[in-house]
Design an enzyme around this catalytic site. Structure first.
Site: not given
Ligand code: NAG
Ligand code: NAG
Ligand code: NAG
Length: 820
Positions: A540, A655
């Protein structure tokens, strides 16, 4: 069966004259389908002939299966050398037991089950001692035994008469087609894994269905704690083939349907069980999850009674006493639909291995000597929504809380006091029938001796035991003669030194953070067990994830998350955050195991989730079944609820999306990546470019310069929920119809237009369950309200998903902002 047949024939007969010939065929089809169950059952007799035997063997469950192999009858190993003669669901991974013969008396390896020549079915241990038998009135004429596809074990005569049936001698479970009647009882087992008789049983008596409990775990006298209140009109409990559980009146009409949310028996395994916690539950288990070999799911409960066992008065006589489901001094609290027993501060379990037996006081009680009232030696542990309502002995009205506290402090009989709106109620020891529940409006203050010991009671580890011994020794010291004191002092020193020597031996050469056993790894170790970061699982903006194998005998795989470009003030802060994450412990969260903070390296080590992320399944062709998707939604909600409201430091995830929900071996959903928002400082520095990556999941307040609260997670959860319902991404720019490109908008349009079926049109299971689809869409719309304060809390969301509260009609998500 016979009854069905009659109904069909009657139907056929009465309608025959007036029908056109071409319809006759369909009537024959109906007839055949009515007869089918009869035939299939007739065909399922797979003979176990006289003289057959089964031997209990280690690591090998020996059994006889039913023709479809869905049920098996034989030995299941329960302990190291303890076997249970049982019937179980044989096609599901956990081989759930539905009947057992020798719960009170497990047998060792080598024990034998035999269908003897004389027609008795006998269980003998290795010494030839008879442990159990199934004996019909007419043993001589038994010709064979069989385990049927219904789960019924039968002894059959030469002319096919059933001489004995396990259905007539149930344990704690009944199955579809089984009936409870006469003096047949269900007996709950002692605990989940202990098949000895427990405290609860269920039976039909004087025309009512009754649940009974013994006065205390070791007593055999019992009393009723729940009754069907059918006024003496029923003498049966029927669990029929289509999964309805109901009480018929004596004339056959239905008086009370207990579980009506029936699911198709072709697609679901079903069982109804009086569980060890005193709750009767109807469970289903989707068969499809097994046949496609991918989704071993847990049983889910369709119905349970009583609705909250914590509120039942159990034990002792009369209405005004009782120790409750948890024993004296403890309190009962529903967690995820199950009662749990806990001790208040200052108390610990009398038996740490059996939390249903109550708690004992760990400190010396207040002296009742008037000269030394010890008023200043005690403090109150405040517990919200808590009550021990059957230990009351004195009540005041229109007093202040201070008055209430002072009065209890100076009263040596007072163990706790409840207070609400000027009402003060004093409770004496032992506290009984304790519970915590949001519906209880008052708080209870439990009186505890100051500095009696600093340990947290309630855990079954040896350290606590050692400490409580010390407390005991301490308290005896206070009250006995000089000589005994000296002896005890010596003994204490010996115990202490032994204890510390033992500890120093087992102490691991690792830095362990307080709270949990988080391991601190060196960078070298991490390099070694990830094989120099050779197997990348994902990456990520801030981190890459690698697979590793811990250097232990078990060879357990782990996921290693290595951070890059991380903005952190320093090592201390990183450790503090990691510690907060490490303190969390919930079934629906990925567990942090350890970390590394050597030099500039910042690495976290997590348990490894074999089935990867939800995203990879949800948006793939194979998809996930409707039933499993519901389960995942509920599990994710529970994980979030824990982060928001139940762990010691509130954690906002920031998230939530399918990529962050991982699935373990048994496809339980677990939230990952939590606690990192703060670590990565995303809460302050997030710019629109950075959030673009997860556009569609982020709440509008990110863009509106509004404070970021837990409500951002609720928004993201709402989007996730829609994606789970519809099996598509929120944003689908390729969608032909422009209105369908943003799922959140389209779903609301469908809801308003009453066209929810469009959302799930390719999903047969969901189409058959439109009521749930509607409920879930409504919940999702509540979650994605643009105004944060309109979104429900995670607690409310969980309750709505689980069906504990009604879902009201949601407003247009954008209405608040469009109106200003
Ligand atoms: C089972 O055994 C009985 C008696 O021996 C016999 O009559 C019957 O046909 C057998 N049934 C099957 C399905 O083998
Ligand atoms: C089951 O519980 C009973 C009652 O506490 C106990 O006596 C028995 O030893 C337990 N059995 C097993 C197998 O743990
Ligand atoms: C089971 O009971 C329900 C409720 O009475 C009924 O609608 C259903 O037809 C029954 N099913 C069977 C197979 O008898």
């Amino acid at each position: 069966m016979i009854y069905n047949l009659h109904k069909c024939l009657l139907f056929f007969h009465s309608s025959m004259e007036s029908i056109p010939p071409y319809l006759l065929c369909s009537f024959f089809l109906i007839i055949i389908s009515c007869l089918m169950p009869y035939f299939t059952q007739a065909q399922t007799y797979k003979n176990i002939s006289l003289g057959s035997t089964l031997i209990a063997k280690q690591d090998n469950n020996s059994f006889w299966a039913s023709p479809s192999a869905e049920f098996a009858f034989g030995f299941q190993q329960i302990q190291k050398d303890g076997f249970l003669l049982a019937i179980w669901f044989n096609k599901i991974p956990d081989k759930t037991i539905v009947w057992y013969a020798n719960g009170n008396n497990l047998v060792p390896t080598g024990s034998k089950l035999e269908l003897a020549r004389d027609g008795t079915l006998v269980l003998e241990d290795t010494n030839g001692k008879q442990i159990w038998n199934a004996e019909s009135n007419n043993t001589g004429s038994v010709s064979y035994a069989a385990i049927l596809d219904t789960g019924n074990l039968v002894l059959v005569s030469r002319d096919s008469v059933l001489l004995w049936e396990s259905f007539n001698q149930p344990s704690d479970t009944i199955l579809p087609t089984q009936t409870l009647q006469g003096d047949i009882k269900l007996f709950a087992r002692y605990s989940e894994k202990n098949y000895t008789y427990g405290r609860y049983n269920m039976t039909l008596q004087e025309g009512n269905l009754e649940l009974h409990v013994t006065y205390s775990p070791r007593d055999s006298r019992h009393h009723v704690y729940l009754t069907s209140e059918t006024d003496g009109n029923t003498n049966q409990l029927i669990f029929n083939q289509s999964g309805f559980i109901y009480l018929p009146a004596k004339n056959g009409s239905i008086i009370q349907i207990l579980s009506s949310d029936a699911v198709s028996p072709q697609e679901f395994y079903q069982r109804a069980i009086l569980e060890y916690d005193g709750v009767f539950r109807h469970y289903v288990y989707p068969k499809s999850t097994i046949s496609n070999g991918r989704w071993p799911m847990a049983w889910s409960s369709l119905f349970h009674m009583p609705s909250n066992i914590c509120f039942m008065k159990l034990g002792q006589s009369g209405d005004d006493r009782g120790m409750g489901p948890c024993g004296f001094n403890s309190y009962c609290q529903m967690e995820q639909g199950r009662p749990t027993c806990q001790c208040p501060e200052g108390y610990s379990f009398t038996d740490p291995n059996d939390e249903s037996l109550g708690c004992r006081q760990d400190f010396v009680s207040q002296s009742c000597d008037r000269e030394t009232p010890e008023t200043d030696q005690f403090y109150f542990q405040e517990m919200k929504n808590a009550d021990w309502n059957l230990s009351e002995y004195e009540h005041f009205q229109q007093v202040t809380e201070d008055y209430c506290r002072l009065d209890c402090l100076s009263d040596c009989f007072c163990a706790a006091v409840s207070f609400v709106d000027g009402n003060c109620t004093k409770k004496k020891s032992p506290l009984s029938n304790g519970r915590i529940d949001a519906s209880i409006s008052w708080k209870t203050l439990v009186k505890v001796r100051k500095n009696f010991s600093s340990f947290k009671p309630g855990r079954a580890d040896s350290e606590d035991k050692d400490r409580s011994t010390l407390v005991l020794i301490g308290s005896i010291l206070l009250s006995s003669s000089v000589f005994v004191n000296i002896l005890l002092l010596l003994a204490t020193i010996v115990v202490f030194s032994l204890h510390s020597r033992k500890r120093s031996k087992v102490l691991q050469p690792r830095v362990v953070l307080p709270g949990r056993n988080l391991q601190c790894f060196t960078y070298g170790e991490i390099k070694e067990f990830t094989n120099e970061f050779s197997q990348e699982l994902g990456s990520g903006n801030f981190a890459k994830v690698f697979k590793g194998v811990l250097n232990s005998d078990s060879g357990d795989p782990v996921a290693v998350k290595r951070f890059y470009n991380i903005v952190t003030e320093g090592e201390q802060e990183f450790k503090a955050e990691v510690n907060a994450i490490g303190q969390t412990n919930h079934r629906n969260l990925v567990q942090l195991l350890g970390f590394c903070t050597e030099g500039e390296h910042r690495i976290l080590v997590y348990e490894f989730m074999r089935n990867g992320s939800l995203a990879s399944f949800l948006f793939s062709k194979s998809g996930i079944k409707w039933h499993s998707r519901i389960q995942i939604a509920i599990e994710t909600a529970r994980g979030l609820l824990y982060l928001h409201e139940e762990c010691s430091t509130q954690i906002i995830h920031c998230d939530i999306r399918p990529q962050k929900i991982l699935l373990d071996d048994s496809f339980t959903a677990k939230i990952s990546h939590f606690g990192l928002a703060k670590l990565l400082k995303t809460d302050q520095n997030l710019t629109v470019t950075e959030i673009r990556g997860t556009k569609g999941y982020v709440a509008p307040e990110w863009f509106r310069n509004m404070p970021i609260t837990v409500k951002v997670d609720i928004y993201s959860f709402g989007i996730l929920l829609l994606e789970l319902i519809c099996c598509r991404k929120n944003l689908d720019l390729g969608a032909e119809d422009e209105d369908q490109r943003i799922l959140a908008d389209w779903a609301y349009d469908c809801y308003i237009d009453g066209k929810l079926h469009l959302l799930v049109k390719d999903d047969k299971e969901a189409m058959d369950d439109m009521k749930s689809v509607e409920k879930f869409v409504k919940i999702a719309i509540w979650c994605i309200q643009e105004e944060p304060s309109l979104r429900p809390s995670m607690k409310k969301v969980t309750q709505m998903l689980e069906g504990a509260v009604e879902v009201s009609i949601p407003p247009d998500p954008a209405s608040f902002f469009s109106s200003i």
